[in-house]
Motif scaffolding. Structure first.
Motif, PDB file in Angstrom:
ATOM      1  N   ILE A  95      85.980  14.501  12.924  1.00  0.00           N
ATOM      2  CA  ILE A  95      85.459  15.857  12.952  1.00  0.00           C
ATOM      3  C   ILE A  95      85.964  16.508  14.242  1.00  0.00           C
ATOM      4  N   GLN A  96      86.527  17.705  14.133  1.00  0.00           N
ATOM      5  CA  GLN A  96      87.043  18.425  15.290  1.00  0.00           C
ATOM      6  C   GLN A  96      86.001  19.459  15.721  1.00  0.00           C
ATOM      7  N   PHE A  97      85.358  19.205  16.861  1.00  0.00           N
ATOM      8  CA  PHE A  97      84.299  20.091  17.347  1.00  0.00           C
ATOM      9  C   PHE A  97      84.905  21.023  18.383  1.00  0.00           C
ATOM     10  N   CYS A  98      85.027  22.309  18.032  1.00  0.00           N
ATOM     11  CA  CYS A  98      85.677  23.296  18.900  1.00  0.00           C
ATOM     12  C   CYS A  98      84.631  24.043  19.715  1.00  0.00           C
ATOM     13  N   GLN A  99      84.761  23.987  21.036  1.00  0.00           N
ATOM     14  CA  GLN A  99      83.817  24.655  21.924  1.00  0.00           C
ATOM     15  C   GLN A  99      84.576  25.281  23.089  1.00  0.00           C
ATOM     16  N   ASP A 100      83.831  25.994  23.944  1.00  0.00           N
ATOM     17  CA  ASP A 100      84.447  26.594  25.125  1.00  0.00           C
ATOM     18  C   ASP A 100      84.742  25.517  26.170  1.00  0.00           C
ATOM     19  N   ARG A 101      85.177  25.949  27.338  1.00  0.00           N
ATOM     20  CA  ARG A 101      85.579  25.003  28.374  1.00  0.00           C
ATOM     21  C   ARG A 101      84.448  24.620  29.309  1.00  0.00           C
ATOM     22  N   GLY A 102      83.223  24.918  28.915  1.00  0.00           N
ATOM     23  CA  GLY A 102      82.058  24.525  29.699  1.00  0.00           C
ATOM     24  C   GLY A 102      81.660  23.087  29.422  1.00  0.00           C
ATOM     25  N   PRO A 103      80.443  22.700  29.838  1.00  0.00           N
ATOM     26  CA  PRO A 103      79.957  21.333  29.593  1.00  0.00           C
ATOM     27  C   PRO A 103      79.927  21.000  28.098  1.00  0.00           C
ATOM     28  N   ASP A 104      80.004  19.715  27.807  1.00  0.00           N
ATOM     29  CA  ASP A 104      79.982  19.274  26.410  1.00  0.00           C
ATOM     30  C   ASP A 104      78.691  19.726  25.728  1.00  0.00           C
ATOM     31  N   ILE A 105      78.825  20.297  24.538  1.00  0.00           N
ATOM     32  CA  ILE A 105      77.651  20.684  23.751  1.00  0.00           C
ATOM     33  C   ILE A 105      77.080  19.483  23.024  1.00  0.00           C
ATOM     34  N   ILE A 106      77.944  18.570  22.617  1.00  0.00           N
ATOM     35  CA  ILE A 106      77.529  17.375  21.879  1.00  0.00           C
ATOM     36  C   ILE A 106      78.044  16.142  22.600  1.00  0.00           C
ATOM     37  N   SER A 107      77.609  14.984  22.124  1.00  0.00           N
ATOM     38  CA  SER A 107      78.122  13.712  22.630  1.00  0.00           C
ATOM     39  C   SER A 107      79.211  13.242  21.674  1.00  0.00           C
ATOM     40  N   PRO A 108      80.485  13.246  22.090  1.00  0.00           N
ATOM     41  CA  PRO A 108      81.557  12.824  21.185  1.00  0.00           C
ATOM     42  C   PRO A 108      81.485  11.321  20.899  1.00  0.00           C
ATOM     43  N   ASN A 109      82.098  10.923  19.810  1.00  0.00           N
ATOM     44  CA  ASN A 109      82.186   9.506  19.452  1.00  0.00           C
ATOM     45  C   ASN A 109      83.468   9.282  18.682  1.00  0.00           C
ATOM     46  N   GLU A 110      83.607   8.099  18.083  1.00  0.00           N
ATOM     47  CA  GLU A 110      84.861   7.787  17.395  1.00  0.00           C
ATOM     48  C   GLU A 110      85.094   8.667  16.172  1.00  0.00           C
TER      49      GLU A 110
END
Length: 400
Positions: free
Chosen positions: A170-185
């Motif tokens: 899944i490609q989670f597109c966000q701004d360049r601020g802090p992570d909105i979610i916790s990424p995983n594999e």
């Protein structure tokens, strides 16, 4: 803010041949199915709020002409059976029950498949899904604000559900601020610039996973993913979405939570500047004047209505319409309107002459009409390049 009335505004880009599941005078619970597509029963639209069906009219070709609800018994919310879908997510096997649930609850229509921008077929497995937690349109609401509190938890659950629908990341597109979610594999964060049109799904897809006829790419708004999580957790659909109400015709910018299809007059009238104003559902680039909040829209723009001036004589108008279109001059603004991701003039020439092969080779299969809205705004070309892109995509799809 739940407005007293709500209406369905599908817009011209959603091809929906309506089969009513309710009739005028019926009371419906918020989130209950009220319409489905006659040709594709997996495409369902649910009630934006609890209320009574005041108007329900069909137009030509079974397209919806009007659907209006009056608010009643606002606590009445439709509950769905989510056990089987939750079991699939928990054990990591299968997706049939999850797909049925998303279709029954109307959330399947929140996915867009590229190329061509259609609602995906029920059993399709995409190469990847782009989750858009960024919006660079002028005066758009910050998705971060919509993804706080319980929505943050529901977003994580929704992402786990999406992982059951595709084999890739899944490609989670966000701004360049802090992570909105916790990424995983299974979920990867992609950072997007703040300058429009960088935050549009089409350009994010074109940069990393260009769409092809043999490889579908889906996109969905992050707040809709949180809605999937809320459905799985609470058995109900969210009652509101985050919407900005802004523009030069407003005395102040508002950020409100309202139901889908909200009455734009109730949202804006009390805060508008004096004078003739037009209320657009959407941004100033591609928004359309409307009474109701659009099906996918998350912003309302209020602008000054153009004042008259001398009406043109019919002969002058005819001569102007009959003249050849003005040439588009290559400028930095035109290049920037496509973000520098696609050779702008080459794509615009291909669209202008109907060279579908060149459109596909230049990346047009990853784009939809919204991706060329800034080009239309800058060039004021007639016909609009967004319309030429849709015609090209339709021809390519028909010839497959």
């Amino acid at each position: 803010m739940i407005t007293a009335e709500a209406g369905l505004n599908l817009g011209s880009q959603i091809d929906f041949r309506a089969e009513p599941l309710v009739k005028a005078g019926d009371h419906v619970a918020q989130g209950a199915p009220i319409l489905r597509d006659r040709r594709r029963h997996e495409c369902i639209i649910t009630a934006p709020m609890a209320g009574r069906v005041a108007e329900l009219e069909m137009g030509a070709g079974r397209r919806l002409a009007s659907l209006v609800l009056y608010a009643e018994d606002r606590d009445d919310r439709h509950a769905y059976e989510v056990g089987a879908a939750s079991d699939e997510i928990a054990c990591g096997e299968g997706s049939a029950a999850l797909r049925r649930l998303l279709q029954e609850a109307g959330l399947w229509m929140r996915f867009r498949s590229r190329p061509f921008g259609r609602v995906p077929a029920p059993e399709t497995i995409p190469a990847t899904i782009f989750v858009m937690a960024v919006d660079t349109r002028p005066l758009a609401p910050d998705p971060r604000v919509a993804l706080t509190g319980e929505n943050a938890e529901w977003l994580q659950l929704g992402l786990r559900a999406l992982a059951r629908l595709c084999n890739g990341q899944i490609q989670f597109c966000q701004d360049r601020g802090p992570d909105i979610i916790s990424p995983n594999e299974r979920v990867r964060i992609r950072r997007v610039g703040a300058l429009h049109p960088a935050g549009l799904a089409g350009f994010c897809i074109h940069q990393s996973f260009p769409a092809r006829p043999d490889r579908q790419i889906w996109d969905i708004d992050a707040e809709d993913v949180a809605a999937i999580g809320e459905l799985l957790s609470e058995r109900r659909l969210p009652a509101t979405r985050l919407v900005s109400v802004a523009g030069p015709g407003m005395r102040e910018t508002l950020l409100v939570r309202c139901q889908p299809g909200a009455d734009l007059r109730d949202l804006a009238y009390a805060h508008m500047s004096p004078g003739q104003q037009a209320i657009l559902s959407g941004s100033v680039l591609e928004g359309q004047e409307s009474r109701w909040l659009g099906y996918r829209d998350r912003q309302v723009t209020v602008i000054s209505r153009p004042s008259g001036g001398r009406p043109r004589h019919w002969l002058e108008t005819a001569l102007r319409q009959a003249s050849h279109p003005k040439p588009i001059i290559a400028t930095a603004a035109v290049e920037q309107a496509l973000g520098g991701y696609i050779p702008a003039m080459a794509l615009l020439r291909a669209l202008a002459v109907g060279d579908d092969e060149a459109v596909a080779e230049l990346g047009g299969l990853s784009l939809l009409e919204e991706d060329l809205a800034l080009v239309d705004y800058i060039t004021s070309a007639k016909p609009r390049f967004s319309e030429l892109l849709r015609a090209s995509l339709d021809r390519i799809e028909a010839n497959l």
